[in-house]
Write a protein that holds these residues in place. Structure first.
Motif, PDB file in Angstrom:
ATOM      1  N   SER A 259      24.474 -15.335 -69.619  1.00 52.94           N
ATOM      2  CA  SER A 259      25.319 -14.732 -70.656  1.00 52.94           C
ATOM      3  C   SER A 259      24.518 -14.305 -71.879  1.00 52.94           C
ATOM      4  O   SER A 259      24.953 -14.506 -73.005  1.00 52.94           O
ATOM      5  CB  SER A 259      26.413 -15.724 -71.043  1.00 52.94           C
TER       6      SER A 259
ATOM      7  N   ASP B 136      24.069 -11.833 -74.251  1.00 55.58           N
ATOM      8  CA  ASP B 136      25.022 -10.753 -74.508  1.00 55.58           C
ATOM      9  C   ASP B 136      24.842 -10.073 -75.857  1.00 55.58           C
ATOM     10  O   ASP B 136      25.643  -9.227 -76.236  1.00 55.58           O
ATOM     11  CB  ASP B 136      26.456 -11.283 -74.378  1.00 55.58           C
TER      12      ASP B 136
ATOM     13  N   GLN C 223      24.369  -9.986 -69.846  1.00 59.10           N
ATOM     14  CA  GLN C 223      25.771  -9.715 -69.521  1.00 59.10           C
ATOM     15  C   GLN C 223      26.150  -8.331 -70.040  1.00 59.10           C
ATOM     16  O   GLN C 223      25.920  -8.007 -71.202  1.00 59.10           O
ATOM     17  CB  GLN C 223      26.669 -10.782 -70.153  1.00 59.10           C
TER      18      GLN C 223
END
Ligand code: PLP
Length: 225
Positions: free
Chosen positions: A103, A105, A129
């Motif tokens: 993740s 991000d 992500q």
């Protein structure tokens, strides 16, 4: 849900992944099943490990810290992946505990992860992500920026990005999102794509997933406290 049920469901999921692998183009390589154990305790997880599953996913750092150090001591070859959004103040704990962080991000968290890798000398494998549906409430890099972001992570922060991850919008056909993630990964020179959950993992495999993240189809439905 008893442990027998979860082991039976694990077997069924593995069978469906194998069948979907047959439909893809040849030589695509085996798909990794990430069993998503969030909200389930160690007693529910242990039978799935005992049945042979070796890759698990959690979406919260603190919840993972409560159950996984003991399980990893019992089963040192288990790989643990963080799938949920990471706050800067948890980067230290996440780098210490997880083998893979899926993740990544935003710039700020990439910087924090790079700092912690340097400080701890421990480098989890990383996925960026991508918010393939451009949903305002959802985490992830805009698809138009994803390739440049991967480049910056590599060149400016020295991060070895392994692949891309996405969570398509609920209630939409996920296939175009899976195809977009596959194309973006190709453009970024990455060969790993984490996509597909309980409702759509077979479709994800057919559209290029190299790992799928399956929770409720193995452990049963979740009840949140
Ligand atoms: C919870 C979760 C999953 C698994 O969801 P299921 O529908 O139970 O398979 C997969 N990916 C992420 C990022 C999650 O948070």
């Amino acid at each position: 849900m008893t442990s027998d049920e979860s082991v039976g469901r694990l077997t069924a999921v593995l069978g469906k992944i194998a069948a979907a692998e047959e439909v893809r183009e040849a030589n695509a390589g085996p798909v990794t099943l990430v069993a998503v154990s969030k909200t389930f305790d160690a007693d529910a997880i242990r039978p799935v490990i005992a049945a042979g599953c070796r890759v698990f996913g959690e979406n919260k750092v603190q919840e993972a810290q409560e159950k996984w150090p003991a399980l990893k001591a019992e089963y040192p070859d288990v790989e643990l992946r963080l799938l949920g959004p990471l706050q800067s103040n948890k980067a230290r704990d996440a780098v210490a505990l997880f083998d893979v962080i899926e993740s990544v991000d935003r710039e700020k968290i990439a910087v924090e992860i790079a700092k912690e890798i340097a400080r701890q000398g421990r480098a989890p494998r990383l996925y960026v992500q991508v918010n393939t549906g451009r949903e305002p409430q959802k985490a992830g890099i805009d698809p138009d920026e994803a390739v440049a972001f991967v480049d910056r992570c590599r060149k400016e922060l020295g991060l070895a990005i392994e692949g891309l991850m996405c969570i398509p919008p609920a209630g939409e056909d996920p296939a175009p999102h899976f195809e977009l993630l596959t194309a973006l990964a190709d453009n970024a020179g990455l060969d790993r794509r984490s996509m597909g959950m309980s409702g759509d993992y077979e479709k994800a495999v057919i559209h290029g997933a190299t790992s799928v993240r399956v929770g409720s189809a193995i452990f049963g439905s979740r009840t949140y406290a």
